[in-house]
Design an enzyme around this catalytic site. Structure first.
Site: not given
Length: 339
Positions: A222, A257, A214
């Protein structure tokens, strides 16, 4: 190895090519009984020899299935054209033969032709068949010639129409299994591969491991840099990992992700080494990732296997991120495999 484009690589298998060749070889002796002609015997002998060579090449993996199909089509068309100029047949027999070839060869063409030019390939094949038949039907059998033309036009139209729908379904199926952002496969094919590996683990006692990872602090990327920067990070990370996997491995975007790597034949120790190399490559990109490793154990399910890798990954998160953690049960399985 078959280097055909993805949309046609699976359309014709090695077994399928072998089946086509064997069927033609089976009917060859019956064809030789139709006429008492040395020319016919010679033509059939040459065709049988070429088909046997093709069968051996396909069987030994010297020729890919798609290439084998193209060679089969070339041999068949050459045989038909040669027969058209060498032998005289009854008009009805010519009509039946042309329709039979039109059916078989046009379908073979749809299996082997490149997607963008498949219609052109089919029309060329039908044209060759029609031309070869016409040399034996004309002059004197214009009505049969018109009937043949009508049959081949209707047949070709129907086959191409079916192929348009099949191709759309094929494209949709490919899109359904590939992540459009990274180009990696998604969960469905990865789960299918994992299921196969668990069978091998249970039946053959071979090791197999998965790596779950991850991207660290991805939400922060973001929120501060924008979703476009987040997408770039995922693409670059997937590219870096793709360079480190073998052809038999499966690298998949698990979701968001998260990524999953299936490593057939790898113990948890080997998988941890692969994960460490991936971790270092991702860190060079300016982001980090946390990794969890789990080796399959006897009686595992896919859910249990992934859960153990996921649990190890979250332990890596809790321990400070940007590291590789091996599931304890996987480590024990790796040691027992070696002993």
């Amino acid at each position: 190895m078959d280097h055909s484009p993805p949309l046609i690589a699976g359309r014709l298998t090695r077994r399928g090519v072998s089946g086509l060749v064997l069927v033609v070889l089976f009917v060859t002796p019956f064809q030789s009984m139709m006429m008492d002609s040395r020319l016919l015997y010679g033509l059939l002998a040459v065709r049988a020899l070429l088909l046997l060579v093709l069968l051996a090449a396909v069987h030994r993996d010297r020729v890919a299935p798609i290439t084998g199909g193209r060679l089969f089509l070339l041999i068949g068309l050459s045989d038909m054209v040669a027969s058209a100029f060498v032998f005289d047949s009854e008009p009805n027999g010519v009509l039946v033969e042309a329709v039979a070839h039109g059916t078989i060869f046009s379908i073979v063409t749809l299996l082997i032709a490149p997607s963008r030019t498949r219609r052109k390939w089919s029309l060329v094949v039908i044209g060759i068949i029609f031309g070869a038949a016409a040399t034996r039907l004309v002059p004197g059998d214009e009505l049969l010639l018109v009937q043949l033309m009508a049959i081949l036009v209707v047949h070709t139209t129907a086959v191409l129409a079916l192929d348009v729908h099949a191709n759309r379904a094929e494209v949709a199926g490919a899109m359904a299994t590939v992540d459009p952002l990274t180009g990696l496969v998604n969960r469905r094919p990865a789960i299918e591969r994992m299921t196969e590996e668990l069978t091998a683990v249970a039946d053959l006692s071979v090791p197999s491991s998965v790596v779950m990872l991850d991207i660290d602090h991805f939400k922060r990327v973001n929120d501060t840099l924008g979703h476009e920067a987040g997408d770039d990070a995922l693409r670059h990370a997937s590219g870096a990992m793709s360079a480190l996997v073998r052809g038999r491995d499966t690298l998949c975007r698990w979701g968001g992700e998260e990524f999953l790597v299936l490593l057939p034949g790898a113990t948890s120790e080997t998988a941890a080494q692969v994960a460490e190399r991936m971790r270092a490559e991702i860190e060079r990109l300016g982001v980090t990732a946390s990794f969890g490793v789990a080796q399959a154990v006897e009686r595992d399910t896919v859910t249990e296997w992934v859960h153990r890798a996921d649990d190890a990954m979250y332990r890596a998160k809790r321990n400070g991120r940007n590291q590789v953690v091996v599931n304890d049960r996987s480590a024990s399985a790796s040691r027992s495999t070696k002993s």
